[in-house]
Design a protein around this motif. Structure first.
Motif, PDB file in Angstrom:
ATOM      1  N   GLU A 102      36.053  46.597  34.258  1.00  0.00           N
ATOM      2  CA  GLU A 102      36.570  46.091  35.532  1.00  0.00           C
ATOM      3  C   GLU A 102      36.459  44.575  35.645  1.00  0.00           C
ATOM      4  OE1 GLU A 102      35.696  47.942  39.120  1.00  0.00           O
ATOM      5  OE2 GLU A 102      36.784  49.733  38.502  1.00  0.00           O
ATOM      6  N   SER A 127      39.245  43.065  33.743  1.00  0.00           N
ATOM      7  CA  SER A 127      40.516  43.328  34.425  1.00  0.00           C
ATOM      8  C   SER A 127      40.659  42.420  35.635  1.00  0.00           C
ATOM      9  CB  SER A 127      40.588  44.791  34.867  1.00  0.00           C
ATOM     10  OG  SER A 127      40.445  45.637  33.751  1.00  0.00           O
ATOM     11  N   ARG A 128      39.597  42.282  36.414  1.00  0.00           N
ATOM     12  CA  ARG A 128      39.690  41.494  37.644  1.00  0.00           C
ATOM     13  C   ARG A 128      39.754  40.003  37.371  1.00  0.00           C
ATOM     14  NH1 ARG A 128      35.014  44.728  39.909  1.00  0.00           N
ATOM     15  NH2 ARG A 128      34.691  43.079  41.417  1.00  0.00           N
ATOM     16  N   CYS A 129      39.248  39.600  36.228  1.00  0.00           N
ATOM     17  CA  CYS A 129      39.338  38.174  35.876  1.00  0.00           C
ATOM     18  C   CYS A 129      40.742  37.786  35.422  1.00  0.00           C
ATOM     19  CB  CYS A 129      38.344  37.831  34.764  1.00  0.00           C
ATOM     20  SG  CYS A 129      36.699  37.462  35.380  1.00  0.00           S
ATOM     21  N   PHE A 130      41.419  38.685  34.696  1.00  0.00           N
ATOM     22  CA  PHE A 130      42.651  38.268  34.014  1.00  0.00           C
ATOM     23  C   PHE A 130      43.920  38.976  34.483  1.00  0.00           C
ATOM     24  CE2 PHE A 130      39.301  37.004  31.098  1.00  0.00           C
ATOM     25  CZ  PHE A 130      39.687  35.704  30.809  1.00  0.00           C
ATOM     26  N   LEU A 131      43.771  40.039  35.273  1.00  0.00           N
ATOM     27  CA  LEU A 131      44.956  40.826  35.643  1.00  0.00           C
ATOM     28  C   LEU A 131      45.243  40.745  37.136  1.00  0.00           C
ATOM     29  CD1 LEU A 131      44.253  43.958  33.429  1.00  0.00           C
ATOM     30  CD2 LEU A 131      45.735  41.998  32.909  1.00  0.00           C
ATOM     31  N   ARG A 132      46.491  40.835  37.476  1.00  0.00           N
ATOM     32  CA  ARG A 132      46.935  40.927  38.867  1.00  0.00           C
ATOM     33  C   ARG A 132      48.401  41.357  38.839  1.00  0.00           C
ATOM     34  NH1 ARG A 132      46.885  35.453  37.613  1.00  0.00           N
ATOM     35  NH2 ARG A 132      48.802  34.302  38.055  1.00  0.00           N
ATOM     36  N   GLU A 133      48.999  41.506  40.009  1.00  0.00           N
ATOM     37  CA  GLU A 133      50.404  41.884  40.088  1.00  0.00           C
ATOM     38  C   GLU A 133      51.240  40.942  39.216  1.00  0.00           C
ATOM     39  OE1 GLU A 133      52.754  42.284  43.955  1.00  0.00           O
ATOM     40  OE2 GLU A 133      51.007  43.590  44.240  1.00  0.00           O
ATOM     41  N   LYS A 181      48.136  39.845  29.235  1.00  0.00           N
ATOM     42  CA  LYS A 181      46.941  39.007  29.259  1.00  0.00           C
ATOM     43  C   LYS A 181      45.736  39.642  28.572  1.00  0.00           C
ATOM     44  CE  LYS A 181      49.452  36.195  31.400  1.00  0.00           C
ATOM     45  NZ  LYS A 181      50.000  35.066  30.616  1.00  0.00           N
ATOM     46  N   ASP A 206      46.253  33.421  20.676  1.00  0.00           N
ATOM     47  CA  ASP A 206      44.900  33.034  21.106  1.00  0.00           C
ATOM     48  C   ASP A 206      44.617  33.260  22.579  1.00  0.00           C
ATOM     49  OD1 ASP A 206      44.302  32.171  18.653  1.00  0.00           O
ATOM     50  OD2 ASP A 206      44.500  30.015  19.076  1.00  0.00           O
ATOM     51  N   ASP A 207      45.683  33.276  23.378  1.00  0.00           N
ATOM     52  CA  ASP A 207      45.441  33.343  24.824  1.00  0.00           C
ATOM     53  C   ASP A 207      45.382  34.770  25.361  1.00  0.00           C
ATOM     54  OD1 ASP A 207      48.136  33.795  24.426  1.00  0.00           O
ATOM     55  OD2 ASP A 207      48.677  32.990  26.389  1.00  0.00           O
ATOM     56  N   ILE A 208      45.417  35.749  24.450  1.00  0.00           N
ATOM     57  CA  ILE A 208      45.291  37.150  24.872  1.00  0.00           C
ATOM     58  C   ILE A 208      43.833  37.568  24.729  1.00  0.00           C
ATOM     59  CG2 ILE A 208      46.003  39.539  24.432  1.00  0.00           C
ATOM     60  CD1 ILE A 208      48.368  37.871  25.244  1.00  0.00           C
ATOM     61  N   LEU A 209      43.252  38.096  25.793  1.00  0.00           N
ATOM     62  CA  LEU A 209      41.879  38.550  25.721  1.00  0.00           C
ATOM     63  C   LEU A 209      41.813  39.956  25.107  1.00  0.00           C
ATOM     64  CD1 LEU A 209      39.065  37.409  27.133  1.00  0.00           C
ATOM     65  CD2 LEU A 209      39.240  39.724  28.048  1.00  0.00           C
ATOM     66  N   ASN A 243      38.346  34.683  22.170  1.00  0.00           N
ATOM     67  CA  ASN A 243      39.070  35.583  23.080  1.00  0.00           C
ATOM     68  C   ASN A 243      38.655  37.049  22.926  1.00  0.00           C
ATOM     69  OD1 ASN A 243      40.223  35.416  20.540  1.00  0.00           O
ATOM     70  ND2 ASN A 243      42.231  36.116  21.252  1.00  0.00           N
ATOM     71  N   LEU A 292      33.358  32.355  28.973  1.00  0.00           N
ATOM     72  CA  LEU A 292      33.927  33.558  29.572  1.00  0.00           C
ATOM     73  C   LEU A 292      32.869  34.355  30.319  1.00  0.00           C
ATOM     74  CD1 LEU A 292      36.159  35.559  30.124  1.00  0.00           C
ATOM     75  CD2 LEU A 292      35.756  36.562  27.885  1.00  0.00           C
ATOM     76  N   SER A 314      42.109  28.830  25.088  1.00  0.00           N
ATOM     77  CA  SER A 314      43.362  28.916  25.831  1.00  0.00           C
ATOM     78  C   SER A 314      43.449  30.145  26.720  1.00  0.00           C
ATOM     79  CB  SER A 314      44.538  28.880  24.864  1.00  0.00           C
ATOM     80  OG  SER A 314      44.450  29.969  23.966  1.00  0.00           O
ATOM     81  N   PHE A 315      42.727  31.233  26.358  1.00  0.00           N
ATOM     82  CA  PHE A 315      42.812  32.442  27.191  1.00  0.00           C
ATOM     83  C   PHE A 315      42.219  32.200  28.575  1.00  0.00           C
ATOM     84  CE2 PHE A 315      38.406  33.806  27.180  1.00  0.00           C
ATOM     85  CZ  PHE A 315      37.901  33.062  26.121  1.00  0.00           C
ATOM     86  N   LEU A 316      41.347  31.206  28.708  1.00  0.00           N
ATOM     87  CA  LEU A 316      40.740  30.928  30.022  1.00  0.00           C
ATOM     88  C   LEU A 316      41.774  30.397  31.013  1.00  0.00           C
ATOM     89  CD1 LEU A 316      37.293  29.394  28.967  1.00  0.00           C
ATOM     90  CD2 LEU A 316      37.685  31.645  29.993  1.00  0.00           C
ATOM     91  N   ASN A 359      44.374  31.828  31.602  1.00  0.00           N
ATOM     92  CA  ASN A 359      44.921  33.027  32.254  1.00  0.00           C
ATOM     93  C   ASN A 359      44.022  33.579  33.353  1.00  0.00           C
ATOM     94  OD1 ASN A 359      47.133  33.017  30.557  1.00  0.00           O
ATOM     95  ND2 ASN A 359      46.135  34.320  29.028  1.00  0.00           N
ATOM     96  N   LEU A 360      42.871  32.956  33.566  1.00  0.00           N
ATOM     97  CA  LEU A 360      41.961  33.447  34.613  1.00  0.00           C
ATOM     98  C   LEU A 360      42.660  33.439  35.964  1.00  0.00           C
ATOM     99  CD1 LEU A 360      38.609  31.725  33.638  1.00  0.00           C
ATOM    100  CD2 LEU A 360      38.854  34.162  34.150  1.00  0.00           C
ATOM    101  N   ASN A 361      42.441  34.486  36.740  1.00  0.00           N
ATOM    102  CA  ASN A 361      42.996  34.517  38.085  1.00  0.00           C
ATOM    103  C   ASN A 361      42.444  33.350  38.910  1.00  0.00           C
ATOM    104  OD1 ASN A 361      44.582  36.770  37.714  1.00  0.00           O
ATOM    105  ND2 ASN A 361      42.960  38.197  38.296  1.00  0.00           N
ATOM    106  N   VAL A 396      39.245  33.807  40.901  1.00  0.00           N
ATOM    107  CA  VAL A 396      38.014  33.891  40.120  1.00  0.00           C
ATOM    108  C   VAL A 396      37.501  32.492  39.773  1.00  0.00           C
ATOM    109  CG1 VAL A 396      37.041  34.726  37.935  1.00  0.00           C
ATOM    110  CG2 VAL A 396      38.661  36.144  39.210  1.00  0.00           C
ATOM    111  N   ARG A 434      39.498  45.344  47.373  1.00  0.00           N
ATOM    112  CA  ARG A 434      40.433  45.634  46.288  1.00  0.00           C
ATOM    113  C   ARG A 434      41.563  46.555  46.725  1.00  0.00           C
ATOM    114  NH1 ARG A 434      35.668  46.912  42.638  1.00  0.00           N
ATOM    115  NH2 ARG A 434      37.101  48.123  41.384  1.00  0.00           N
ATOM    116  N   ALA A 465      37.690  36.965  45.081  1.00  0.00           N
ATOM    117  CA  ALA A 465      37.850  37.615  43.773  1.00  0.00           C
ATOM    118  C   ALA A 465      39.180  38.362  43.673  1.00  0.00           C
ATOM    119  CB  ALA A 465      36.681  38.558  43.492  1.00  0.00           C
ATOM    120  N   GLN A 470      34.243  53.272  40.779  1.00  0.00           N
ATOM    121  CA  GLN A 470      33.990  53.721  39.414  1.00  0.00           C
ATOM    122  C   GLN A 470      33.449  55.149  39.482  1.00  0.00           C
ATOM    123  OE1 GLN A 470      31.511  50.927  37.249  1.00  0.00           O
ATOM    124  NE2 GLN A 470      32.546  49.199  38.181  1.00  0.00           N
TER     125      GLN A 470
END
Lengths: 375, 375
Positions: free
Chosen positions: A105, A108-114, A163, A192-195, A223, A250, B4-6, B8-10, B13, B109, B134, B259
C-alpha cells in the motif's frame, strides 16, 4: 443513491471487491460437525512461531503486559537495528509494515493515482490489483507464462502512464520463482523511472541459490524495493509484521505515508528475536522440503498435474471445477484454497503442513482420486 | 533528481512531514542520565491495560502463543459481536482499525483525491492533515474559536470540492469538546453529501452527559462516522486497535479499503475483553478526574492559563516558547508535549498520570514557576 455522500466515493474504491481470507478452522469445523479438520489454506508455518520469540514472550510477559498501555516505538529502532545487522543494509533503507500488505500500500499510495497504471501478473497475489485500484490507478494484468510472471511481456506493457510493476518471487498462489539472472535482466531492460516492488514473502523457503535475490541489488537499481514478511517462515502471522528495503531516499517517502504506529509492540519485540532464530527457520524449511517432496510424489503417482513451487505451498490441477473440488476436501476435513478467483478454474492450493497433516491430506487426496475416476 | 523514479511521487506525498511521536521514556532517561523520569506525553492510561484483558492474556497464554503462526480473523467476528452488543449497533455498521489512525485513512482514501478538499480545525489532531495530503487532496484548516472547533466557520468553508470534515470531541491536543446539541445543529446545517468523521478517541473520559454523542445519531445522519479507540481508557495503545460505526452501506466501502488482516490477533482478543471491563474504565476515569482537578488548581494558584479539557490531558500556557519550556521539564525528568507544531507557540500538554506522577509533575511545575518569575 439514497445516501448522497456515497456519490462522492472515489471511482477506484467503488470497483474494489474485498479479499477473501481462507476459512477459519474452528468455526468451519463446528459448522460441519467434523471430528477432525486441518487447515492448509493460508500458507502459515505449521511448526508454529519461532520458539525464541515465544521464550521472550514468556520471559518478559510481565513487562510486556504492564506496558500494553504504552504506544509502540514508532521508529522501530531495535527491529531496524536487527534487520540492518542481519542483512547488511542501512537502517534508513528499511520501512516497517503491519504485515507486508502495508508495504504494498505504501508504494501504491506514493506512486499511483487516477490516470496512472501499475502492472502485475496474471495468477499474481490478489492484493496487488486491490491496492492499485484503491488509489484510482489502473491495474494492468500481464498474461502469465508457464504459470509464472512473463517479465518480457511486463516490460512490453509499460507505457508513459505506468509507474509501478509488482513482482512476486516466489509468487502466491502459483509458487513460481525468478532467478537473480532473470530479475537482473528485467531491471536492466526496464526504464529507470519505473518502480519495481519485489515481494519476497516466501523468501526463506526458496531452495536453489540461483533464486536468491539479495538486497544488495538495490545498490545498482535504486528503483527496486524488496519486501519480506514475518508471517511465513518466522511464524508470526497473528502479529502482522513485514519490512521492505529500498533506496534511502525512497524509504524516507514510504515512511511518510506509513501510519506512525503501524506496527504493534509485540510484533516489534518478537519480530526482532524471530529474525535471529535461524534454527527455527532451518527446521521450518526442512519440514517444508520433505512435505513438498511427498506431495509432489503423490501428485505424480495419482496423475495430478502440479506447478513446481518455491514456497510453502503447491497448486495442482484438481481435474474439475476448483470450487467443487474445494468442497470435497472441506467435507473430508481439509481446508484448501480454491484458485478460481486467480483464473485457475481447476486448481487447488495446498499449504505444506506437518508430517501428520500431510498424512491426512494425502489420504483424502487418494480418496478424491478414486471418487473422481468412478465418475 | 538523481533517482528518476522519485519524479513520479504523488504531489501530496512530497509535502508530507512525518508525525513526531512523544519521546520514548527509557531511551530519553538514559540519554539524559536522570535517576527518575516520567512520561506524560502520549495520553496513555497511567493505570495500565485492562486487568481483565491481562487475565485473559495470562490465562490463555499457551493457546495465544501456539496460534501466533495463524492469521487473525480478518472479519473480527467476535470483537464486532461484542461492540454490537455493548453499543446496540449492527455488526455490519462496524469497521475495525489498526488504531483509529487506520480509520482516518480509510475515510480519506474513500472520499479524497487530487482536486478534492477536506476541512479540519486549527489546533486539531496532526494526523488529519497528513491523511488528507497523502491522498492528494487539499487540507483546509478552519480557524479555531476559544481553542476549539468553530463549527459555523467549518460549514462556511465548504465549497463544491469539499468532501470530508474532521471533528474531534474531545480534541487532542486542546481537550475541547462539543455538546450533542452543537453536533446535531452542525449536522443539520451541513450539506448531506459531506462526510463527517467524528473522532472520539477520548470518549470514555468525557464528564457531562450533554457531551455524550451516541452512535444512534448515525440513524438520522448517514453521513456521520464515529470512531473510538482502545489506546486511551482501555489501555491497549501497544496493540493498536480502534473501530468506527457508520451507515452499513458506508462501512461496506470502508472495509474494502481496509487491509484484510489490519488488526492483529492479540488486539482482537484483548480488545473484546477490555471493552467489557467497566470497572477498569471507571477507575481510569476517576483517577483522571482527580488528577485533572489537582492540576487545574495548581495552574490557577501558580497563575498559568489552561484550556478546559474533557480528555485525559490538559494544555497550558507556559508563558514562554513551548520548546524552551518543554526542555526545562525534560531536564527535570518530565516528558511533556510541546504544542508549537499545533500553532500554540507557548503551550505545553500534560497527560494526567497516577497520583505519584502528578506529585512529581506539580513539584517541577512549582520550580518552573519560581525560575520563571526570577527572570
Amino acid at each position: 443513491m439514497k445516501n448522497s455522500f456515497l456519490e462522492n466515493l472515489n471511482q477506484g474504491v467503488l470497483g474494489l471487491k474485498p479479499y477473501e481470507p481462507g476459512l477459519p478452522l474452528e468455526h468451519t469445523q463446528k459448522k460441519l460437525g467434523l471430528e477432525k479438520m486441518i487447515k492448509l489454506a493460508s500458507n502459515e508455518n505449521p511448526l508454529g512461531p519461532s520458539p525464541k520469540a515465544l521464550d521472550l514472550l514468556q520471559g518478559k510477559m510481565n513487562s510486556f503486559s504492564s506496558e500494553l498501555n504504552r504506544y509502540p516505538d514508532g521508529n522501530a529502532y531495535e527491529l531496524k537495528e536487527a534487520i540492518s545487522k542481519k542483512y547488511c543494509v542501512d537502517p534508513n533503507q528499511i520501512t516497517i509494515g503491519n504485515g507486508s500488505n502495508d508495504l504494498i500500500e505504501f508504494v501504491s499510495r506514493c506512486f499511483l493515482r487516477e490516470g496512472k497504471k501499475a502492472i502485475y501478473s496474471q495468477h499474481g497475489f490478489a492484493i496487488y490489483p486491490l491496492a492499485i485500484k484503491a488509489t484510482g490507478a489502473l491495474p494492468v494484468k500481464s498474461k502469465a507464462k508457464n504459470w509464472g510472471h512473463d517479465l518480457e511481456l511486463m516490460i512490453d506493457l509499460i507505457d508513459e502512464k505506468t509507474k509501478v510493476v509488482f513482482i512476486a518471487s516466489p509468487n502466491n498462489p502459483t509458487g513460481t520463482a525468478k532467478t537473480l539472472l532473470e530479475i537482473n535482466d528485467f531491471l536492466d531492460n526496464l526504464p529507470d523511472d519505473i518502480l519495481v516492488f519485489l515481494d519476497q514473502a516466501y523468501y526463506e523457503y526458496i531452495e536453489g541459490s540461483e533464486f536468491d535475490i539479495p538486497f544488495s541489488l538495490i545498490d545498482d537499481h535504486p528503483n527496486l524495493v524488496i519486501s519480506r514478511s514475518f508471517s511465513k517462515a518466522h511464524g508470526l502471522a497473528a502479529l502482522r509484521l513485514g519490512f521492505c528495503v529500498s533506496n534511502p531516499e525512497l524509504s524516507d517517502y514510504l515512511n511518510r505515508v506509513r501510519q506512525p504506529f503501524n506496527a504493534n509492540s509485540l510484533a516489534l519485540n518478537l519480530g526482532k528475536v524471530a529474525l535471529s532464530d535461524q534454527e527455527h527457520i532451518s527446521k521450518s524449511v526442512k519440514i517444508n522440503s520433505s512435505g513438498m517432496d511427498r506431495v509432489k510424489k503423490a501428485f505424480t503417482n495419482l496423475d495430478f498435474n502440479y506447478i513446481e513451487s518455491w514456497g510453502n505451498f503447491i497448486s495442482f490441477d484438481a481435474k474439475q471445477d476448483s470450487d467443487v473440488a474445494f468442497q470435497y476436501f472441506l467435507e473430508k476435513g481439509v481446508i484448501l484454497r480454491s484458485l478460481k478467483v486467480y483464473e485457475m478454474p481447476q486448481h487447488l492450493r495446498v499449504s505444506i503442513g506437518t508430517e501428520e497433516e500431510m498424512d491426512f491430506f494425502l489420504q483424502v487426496l487418494e480418496d478424491y482420486e478414486k471418487d473422481l475416476s468412478k465418475k
